[in-house]
Write an enzyme that holds these catalytic residues in place. Structure first.
Site, PDB file in Angstrom:
ATOM      1  N   LYS A 155       4.999 -12.650   2.145  1.00  0.00           N
ATOM      2  CA  LYS A 155       4.847 -11.182   2.075  1.00  0.00           C
ATOM      3  C   LYS A 155       3.053 -12.376   2.210  1.00  0.00           C
ATOM      4  O   LYS A 155       2.667 -12.409   0.956  1.00  0.00           O
ATOM      5  CB  LYS A 155       4.359 -10.892   0.685  1.00  0.00           C
ATOM      6  CG  LYS A 155       4.914 -10.137   0.588  1.00  0.00           C
ATOM      7  CD  LYS A 155       3.695  -9.395   1.239  1.00  0.00           C
ATOM      8  CE  LYS A 155       2.314  -8.881   0.080  1.00  0.00           C
ATOM      9  NZ  LYS A 155       1.117  -8.208   0.702  1.00  0.00           N
ATOM     10  N   GLU A 158      -1.632  -7.658   3.096  1.00  0.00           N
ATOM     11  CA  GLU A 158      -1.885  -6.544   3.964  1.00  0.00           C
ATOM     12  C   GLU A 158      -3.193  -6.948   4.525  1.00  0.00           C
ATOM     13  O   GLU A 158      -3.078  -6.064   6.338  1.00  0.00           O
ATOM     14  CB  GLU A 158      -1.542  -5.235   3.443  1.00  0.00           C
ATOM     15  CG  GLU A 158      -2.700  -5.285   2.536  1.00  0.00           C
ATOM     16  CD  GLU A 158      -2.694  -3.513   1.254  1.00  0.00           C
ATOM     17  OE1 GLU A 158      -3.696  -3.170   1.506  1.00  0.00           O
ATOM     18  OE2 GLU A 158      -2.982  -4.097  -0.164  1.00  0.00           O
ATOM     19  N   GLY A 208      -3.938 -16.613  -4.877  1.00  0.00           N
ATOM     20  CA  GLY A 208      -4.594 -15.437  -5.332  1.00  0.00           C
ATOM     21  C   GLY A 208      -5.232 -15.077  -6.033  1.00  0.00           C
ATOM     22  O   GLY A 208      -5.810 -16.457  -6.677  1.00  0.00           O
ATOM     23  N   GLY A 209      -5.716 -13.629  -6.448  1.00  0.00           N
ATOM     24  CA  GLY A 209      -6.599 -13.638  -7.412  1.00  0.00           C
ATOM     25  C   GLY A 209      -5.787 -13.991  -9.123  1.00  0.00           C
ATOM     26  O   GLY A 209      -5.119 -14.053  -9.073  1.00  0.00           O
ATOM     27  N   THR A 212      -3.750 -11.101 -10.234  1.00  0.00           N
ATOM     28  CA  THR A 212      -3.034 -11.050  -9.463  1.00  0.00           C
ATOM     29  C   THR A 212      -1.962 -11.915  -9.917  1.00  0.00           C
ATOM     30  O   THR A 212      -0.937 -11.466 -10.147  1.00  0.00           O
ATOM     31  CB  THR A 212      -2.835 -10.785  -8.193  1.00  0.00           C
ATOM     32  OG1 THR A 212      -3.763  -9.733  -7.505  1.00  0.00           O
ATOM     33  CG2 THR A 212      -1.409 -10.355  -7.688  1.00  0.00           C
ATOM     34  N   GLY A 213      -2.077 -12.472 -10.109  1.00  0.00           N
ATOM     35  CA  GLY A 213      -1.335 -14.355 -11.142  1.00  0.00           C
ATOM     36  C   GLY A 213      -1.125 -14.089 -12.223  1.00  0.00           C
ATOM     37  O   GLY A 213      -0.020 -14.182 -12.434  1.00  0.00           O
ATOM     38  N   GLU A 230      -1.921 -20.367  -7.495  1.00  0.00           N
ATOM     39  CA  GLU A 230      -2.580 -21.147  -7.361  1.00  0.00           C
ATOM     40  C   GLU A 230      -4.124 -20.009  -7.024  1.00  0.00           C
ATOM     41  O   GLU A 230      -3.650 -18.746  -6.344  1.00  0.00           O
ATOM     42  CB  GLU A 230      -2.799 -22.006  -6.209  1.00  0.00           C
ATOM     43  CG  GLU A 230      -4.140 -22.637  -5.103  1.00  0.00           C
ATOM     44  CD  GLU A 230      -5.423 -22.061  -4.821  1.00  0.00           C
ATOM     45  OE1 GLU A 230      -6.191 -21.743  -5.624  1.00  0.00           O
ATOM     46  OE2 GLU A 230      -5.468 -22.414  -3.722  1.00  0.00           O
ATOM     47  N   CYS A 264     -11.280 -20.229  -1.749  1.00  0.00           N
ATOM     48  CA  CYS A 264     -10.894 -20.678  -3.869  1.00  0.00           C
ATOM     49  C   CYS A 264     -11.724 -21.596  -4.665  1.00  0.00           C
ATOM     50  O   CYS A 264     -12.534 -21.979  -5.174  1.00  0.00           O
ATOM     51  CB  CYS A 264      -9.852 -20.537  -3.791  1.00  0.00           C
ATOM     52  SG  CYS A 264      -8.630 -22.090  -2.527  1.00  0.00           S
ATOM     53  N   GLU A 365     -15.836 -15.359 -10.133  1.00  0.00           N
ATOM     54  CA  GLU A 365     -15.485 -15.910  -8.816  1.00  0.00           C
ATOM     55  C   GLU A 365     -16.124 -14.647  -7.803  1.00  0.00           C
ATOM     56  O   GLU A 365     -14.927 -13.121  -8.336  1.00  0.00           O
ATOM     57  CB  GLU A 365     -13.757 -15.642  -8.662  1.00  0.00           C
ATOM     58  CG  GLU A 365     -13.194 -16.737  -6.520  1.00  0.00           C
ATOM     59  CD  GLU A 365     -11.718 -17.244  -7.338  1.00  0.00           C
ATOM     60  OE1 GLU A 365     -11.367 -16.177  -7.679  1.00  0.00           O
ATOM     61  OE2 GLU A 365     -11.710 -17.552  -6.503  1.00  0.00           O
TER      62      GLU A 365
HETATM   63  P1  NDP Z   1      -4.665 -10.554  -4.923  1.00  0.00           P
HETATM   64  O1  NDP Z   1      -4.043 -11.409  -5.978  1.00  0.00           O
HETATM   65  O2  NDP Z   1      -4.750  -9.203  -5.233  1.00  0.00           O
HETATM   66  O3  NDP Z   1      -3.855 -10.899  -3.306  1.00  0.00           O
HETATM   67  C1  NDP Z   1      -2.626 -11.871  -2.799  1.00  0.00           C
HETATM   68  C2  NDP Z   1      -1.865 -11.792  -2.412  1.00  0.00           C
HETATM   69  O4  NDP Z   1      -1.344 -10.943  -3.085  1.00  0.00           O
HETATM   70  C3  NDP Z   1      -1.473 -10.608  -1.252  1.00  0.00           C
HETATM   71  O5  NDP Z   1      -0.767 -10.869  -0.509  1.00  0.00           O
HETATM   72  C4  NDP Z   1      -1.642  -9.640  -1.966  1.00  0.00           C
HETATM   73  O6  NDP Z   1      -0.966  -8.167  -1.131  1.00  0.00           O
HETATM   74  C5  NDP Z   1      -0.673  -9.922  -2.941  1.00  0.00           C
HETATM   75  N1  NDP Z   1      -0.786  -9.026  -3.895  1.00  0.00           N
HETATM   76  C6  NDP Z   1      -1.397  -7.630  -4.718  1.00  0.00           C
HETATM   77  N2  NDP Z   1      -0.428  -7.720  -6.145  1.00  0.00           N
HETATM   78  C7  NDP Z   1       0.401  -7.982  -6.541  1.00  0.00           C
HETATM   79  C8  NDP Z   1       0.997  -7.535  -7.081  1.00  0.00           C
HETATM   80  N3  NDP Z   1       1.321  -7.143  -7.800  1.00  0.00           N
HETATM   81  N4  NDP Z   1       2.307  -8.578  -7.021  1.00  0.00           N
HETATM   82  C9  NDP Z   1       2.731  -9.124  -5.790  1.00  0.00           C
HETATM   83  N5  NDP Z   1       1.822  -9.501  -5.078  1.00  0.00           N
HETATM   84  C10 NDP Z   1       0.557  -8.815  -4.703  1.00  0.00           C
HETATM   85  O7  NDP Z   1      -6.528 -10.671  -3.777  1.00  0.00           O
HETATM   86  P2  NDP Z   1      -7.297 -10.111  -3.744  1.00  0.00           P
HETATM   87  O8  NDP Z   1      -7.407  -9.777  -1.932  1.00  0.00           O
HETATM   88  O9  NDP Z   1      -7.330  -8.421  -4.300  1.00  0.00           O
HETATM   89  O10 NDP Z   1      -8.880 -10.870  -3.847  1.00  0.00           O
HETATM   90  C11 NDP Z   1      -9.238 -10.932  -5.466  1.00  0.00           C
HETATM   91  C12 NDP Z   1      -9.802 -11.963  -5.242  1.00  0.00           C
HETATM   92  O11 NDP Z   1      -8.822 -12.586  -6.085  1.00  0.00           O
HETATM   93  C13 NDP Z   1     -10.440 -12.146  -4.346  1.00  0.00           C
HETATM   94  O12 NDP Z   1     -11.903 -11.365  -4.878  1.00  0.00           O
HETATM   95  C14 NDP Z   1     -11.006 -13.286  -4.913  1.00  0.00           C
HETATM   96  O13 NDP Z   1     -11.356 -13.483  -6.377  1.00  0.00           O
HETATM   97  C15 NDP Z   1      -9.528 -14.071  -5.327  1.00  0.00           C
HETATM   98  N6  NDP Z   1      -8.840 -14.426  -4.170  1.00  0.00           N
HETATM   99  C16 NDP Z   1      -8.328 -15.381  -4.496  1.00  0.00           C
HETATM  100  C17 NDP Z   1      -8.483 -16.507  -3.601  1.00  0.00           C
HETATM  101  C18 NDP Z   1      -6.923 -18.383  -3.636  1.00  0.00           C
HETATM  102  O14 NDP Z   1      -7.671 -18.807  -2.531  1.00  0.00           O
HETATM  103  N7  NDP Z   1      -7.453 -18.417  -5.014  1.00  0.00           N
HETATM  104  C19 NDP Z   1      -7.986 -15.944  -1.867  1.00  0.00           C
HETATM  105  C20 NDP Z   1      -8.078 -14.958  -2.222  1.00  0.00           C
HETATM  106  C21 NDP Z   1      -8.459 -14.179  -3.244  1.00  0.00           C
HETATM  107  P3  NDP Z   1      -2.103  -7.547  -0.748  1.00  0.00           P
HETATM  108  O15 NDP Z   1      -3.146  -7.929   0.093  1.00  0.00           O
HETATM  109  O16 NDP Z   1      -0.793  -7.180   0.624  1.00  0.00           O
HETATM  110  O17 NDP Z   1      -2.300  -6.617  -1.254  1.00  0.00           O
END
Ligand code: NDP
Length: 480
Positions: A155, A158, A208-209, A212-213, A230, A264, A365
Site C-alpha cells: 500500500k 496515495e 511513516g508518521g 499513524t504508527g 519506521e 526521516c 518532526e
Molecule cells: P502517514 O504516516 O499518514 O503516511 C504513511 C503511510 O501510511 C501512507 O501510505 C499512508 O497512506 C498510510 N496511512 C495513513 N493512515 C493510515 C492508517 N490509518 N492505517 C494504515 N495506513 C495508513 O504520513 P503522512 O503522509 O501523513 O505524513 C505525516 C508525517 O509523518 C510527516 O509530516 C512526517 O513527519 C512523517 N513521515 C515520516 C516518514 C518516514 O520516513 N518515517 C515518511 C513520511 C512521513 P496515504 O498517504 O495514502 O494516506
C-alpha cells in the site's frame, strides 16, 4: 479517480482508481491463498533469488523512466531519483544473495538428538510506505519479504504511488506467480485499517508518521500480528570545534536540505560547540541562501518543492510556532518570490538560531527544510542534547578526535550514528530506530529476519520411554 499531482506545477500527471475496502480485503485473500496453497511456497530459495535478480535487471533497464516518474511525482531532483533507483537495484541484489544463504542453525543437544533452528516465511505481509521515498521504501520491504518466501500486499501513499505501481509491474514481468505481490491504492485512513486488522495478515511493516504508527499498532493488536515500524526522527548533528570545517558545513547543509528536508533521517538539529557557532552558522546561512530551487527535472535545480499544499501548510505552522517561541529566524521562513516557482509547493531553506530543546521546532518532526541551531560547551552536554528527543533514528558527530567520536557514537541512543559524515546507509547494514522512531529493523540480515519465523525442530534419533509416570498401579497414587 484520484488525480496525482506534480508538486512542481500542480499538473495532473496520472489518474488512478482507489481500491474500495472490499477490494483491499480481496487483495489480502489473494495473498493468503497464494501463500497457503499456491505454487510460490514450493519455489526454492534459488528460484526466489533468481526472481529478485531479474527484478534488479529490469530496474536497471528502466532506470531513466523510473527516475523521471519519481521526480514528477515527489518533486525531488532527477539526480536524487536516479540515486534512489540505483539503491533499489542494490537492495534487490543484496536480498537475492541472502535468499540463498542457508540460515539453518544446528544446536548441540547431546547424543541421540538432532536439533535445528530453521527460518520460515511469516506468511502474508502488509507493506505500507510513505510519500517521500516511494520506490526506495517499497524495495526495503518487498525485496526481503519475497526473499524470505512471503506473499505481500503493498500500500503506497496515495500522494506518490506511481513508481510503486511500476515496480509491481516489473515484478510481475519478472515472473512472480499470481497472488504473491498485490497492490492496493487509496487513502491510508480508508484502506489502511482494512489491511492492518485483517485476520489473514501475519505481519505489518510500516514507514511513516508516529501517529499513524501508533494507530497501526492498535489496529493490529487484536490479531497479534508481527509489527515493524519506521516512524521518523528528530536527528542531531553534533559538531565539535576540531571538525573539518568545510566537510562539516557541507554535510550539515545536505543533511537537512536534501529533498527539501522530507527525509526521516534529516539532520534537523544542529548542535554546535559555542566556540564554533558564529563562524559555522554564518557559513551555513550564506550557502543555504544559494540553494537553487526549481523543477526537479531541470539539471541545475538543487532542491525541489514540498510534496503537497497540505504538507507546506504544516511546515508553515511549525515555522510560525518557532517564531512565537522566540527562536531567531536567520534565513528563509517563507515561500520564495520567484514567479516561476509560484505554482509549486516551494519553501525556502530556513535556519533558526537560539533554539532551546523545549521548543516545538526542536522537538516535533517537521519534515521540511528547517534547521534549528543549539549550542553546547562540553561533550556530556552534547550527548545529553543529542539524546533529548522522543525519537532515536539517526545522528552524527563531527570531530577530529577519533576517541571522542567513538565515545559520543556509543552514547547516542539512535539506530544509526555517522562519524564525520551525514546520511549514508548500506543495504548490508540495519536501519531503524530506538524509542519512538519505531520497532524492528530494515536492511541487513535483520531486515530479512523481520520476515521470518524461527522454528526449532528437535529430533530424537533414539526414542526410549522415560517412565516419568508409573506404568503399573502406583500404591502411593491418589486412587490407592
Ligand atoms: P502517514 O504516516 O499518514 O503516511 C504513511 C503511510 O501510511 C501512507 O501510505 C499512508 O497512506 C498510510 N496511512 C495513513 N493512515 C493510515 C492508517 N490509518 N492505517 C494504515 N495506513 C495508513 O504520513 P503522512 O503522509 O501523513 O505524513 C505525516 C508525517 O509523518 C510527516 O509530516 C512526517 O513527519 C512523517 N513521515 C515520516 C516518514 C518516514 O520516513 N518515517 C515518511 C513520511 C512521513 P496515504 O498517504 O495514502 O494516506
Amino acid at each position: 479517480m484520484r488525480e496525482i499531482i506534480n508538486p512542481f506545477n500542480q499538473a495532473v500527471i496520472a489518474k488512478l482508481a482507489d481500491a474500495t475496502p472490499a477490494e483491499a480485503r480481496a487483495a489480502v485473500r489473494a495473498a493468503r491463498v497464494a501463500f497457503d496453497s499456491g505454487e510460490w511456497p514450493q519455489w526454492t530459495p534459488e528460484e526466489r533469488a533468481a526472481l529478485l535478480t531479474r527484478v534488479a535487471d529490469l530496474l536497471v533497464h528502466d532506470r531513466s523512466d523510473l527516475a523521471r516518474w519519481e521526480t514528477v511525482d515527489t518533486g525531488k531532483t532527477l539526480a536524487e531519483s536516479e540515486i534512489d533507483v540505483d539503491d533499489v537495484v542494490s537492495v534487490f541484489r543484496y536480498y537475492a544473495g541472502l535468499a540463498v544463504r542457508d540460515h539453518t542453525r544446528a544446536v548441540d543437544a547431546g547424543p541421540g538428538v538432532v536439533s535445528r533452528v530453521v527460518y520460515e516465511p511469516v506468511g502474508v505481509c502488509v507493506l505500507i510506505t510513505p510519500w517521500n521515498y516511494p520506490l526506495l521504501q517499497a524495495s526495503w520491504k518487498i525485496a526481503p519479504a519475497l526473499a524470505a518466501g512471503n506473499t505481500v500486499v503493498v500500500k503506497p501513499s496515495e500522494v506518490t504511488p506511481l513508481t510503486t505501481v511500476r515496480l509491481v509491474e516489473l515484478i510481475e514481468r519478472a515472473g512472480v506467480p499470481a497472488g504473491v505481490v498485490n497492490l492496493v491504492l487509496g487513502a491510508g485512513p480508508e484502506v489502511g485499517p482494512v489491511l492492518t486488522s485483517a485476520p489473514e495478515v501475519d505481519l505489518v511493516s510500516f514507514t511513516g508518521g508516529l501517529a499513524t504508527g501508533r494507530a497501526i499498532m492498535r489496529s493490529a493488536a487484536d490479531t497479534v500480528k508481527k509489527i515493524a515500524l519506521e516512524l521518523g526522527g528528530k536527528n542531531p548533528n553534533i559538531v565539535f570545534p576540531d571538525a573539518d570545517f568545510e566537510a562539516a558545513v557541507d554535510h550539515a547543509l545536505t543533511g537537512v536540505f536534501l529533498h527539501a528536508g522530507q527525509v526521516c533521517s534529516a539532520g534537523t538539529r544542529l548542535i554546535v560547540h559555542a566556540d564554533l557557532h558564529d563562524e559555522f552558522v554564518a557559513e551555513l546561512v550564506r550557502r543555504a541562501e544559494k540553494i537553487r530551487l526549481g523543477n526537479g527535472l531541470a539539471p541545475d535545480s538543487r532542491s525541489g518543492p514540498l510534496v503537497s499544499a497540505e504538507h507546506r501548510a504544516k511546515v508553515e505552522r511549525h515555522v510560525a510556532a518557532g517564531i512565537a517561541e522566540g527562536a531567531t529566524l536567520l534565513t528563509g521562513g517563507r515561500r520564495p518570490d520567484a514567479p516561476e516557482l509560484r505554482a509549486g509547493f516551494f519553501y525556502l531553506p530556513t535556519i533558526f538560531d537560539d533554539c532551546r530543546r523545549d521548543m516545538s521546532i526542536v522537538r516535533e518532526e517537521t519534515f521540511g527544510p528547517i534547521l534549528t541551531v543549539e549550542t553546547f560547551t562540553t561533550e556530556d552536554e552534547a550527548v545529553e542534547l543529542g539524546n533529548d528527543t522522543e525519537y532515536g533514528l539517526a545522528g552524527a558527530v563531527w570531530t577530529g578526535d577519533r576517541a571522542r567520536a567513538r565515545r559520543v557514537a556509543s552514547r547516542l541512543r539512535h539506530g544509526t550514528v555517522w562519524i564525520n559524515d551525514f546520511g549514508p546507509y548500506l543495504p548490508q547494514a540495519e536501519w531503524g530506530g530506538f524509542k519512538h522512531s519505531g520497532t524492528g529493523r530494515e536492511l541487513g540480515p535483520t531486515g530479512l529476519a523481520e520476515y521470518q519465523e524461527a522454528k526449532h525442530i528437535y529430533e530424537n534419533t533414539a526414542p526410549r520411554p522415560e517412565n516419568w509416570f508409573a506404568t503399573e498401579d502406583d500404591p502411593s497414587g491418589p486412587e490407592s
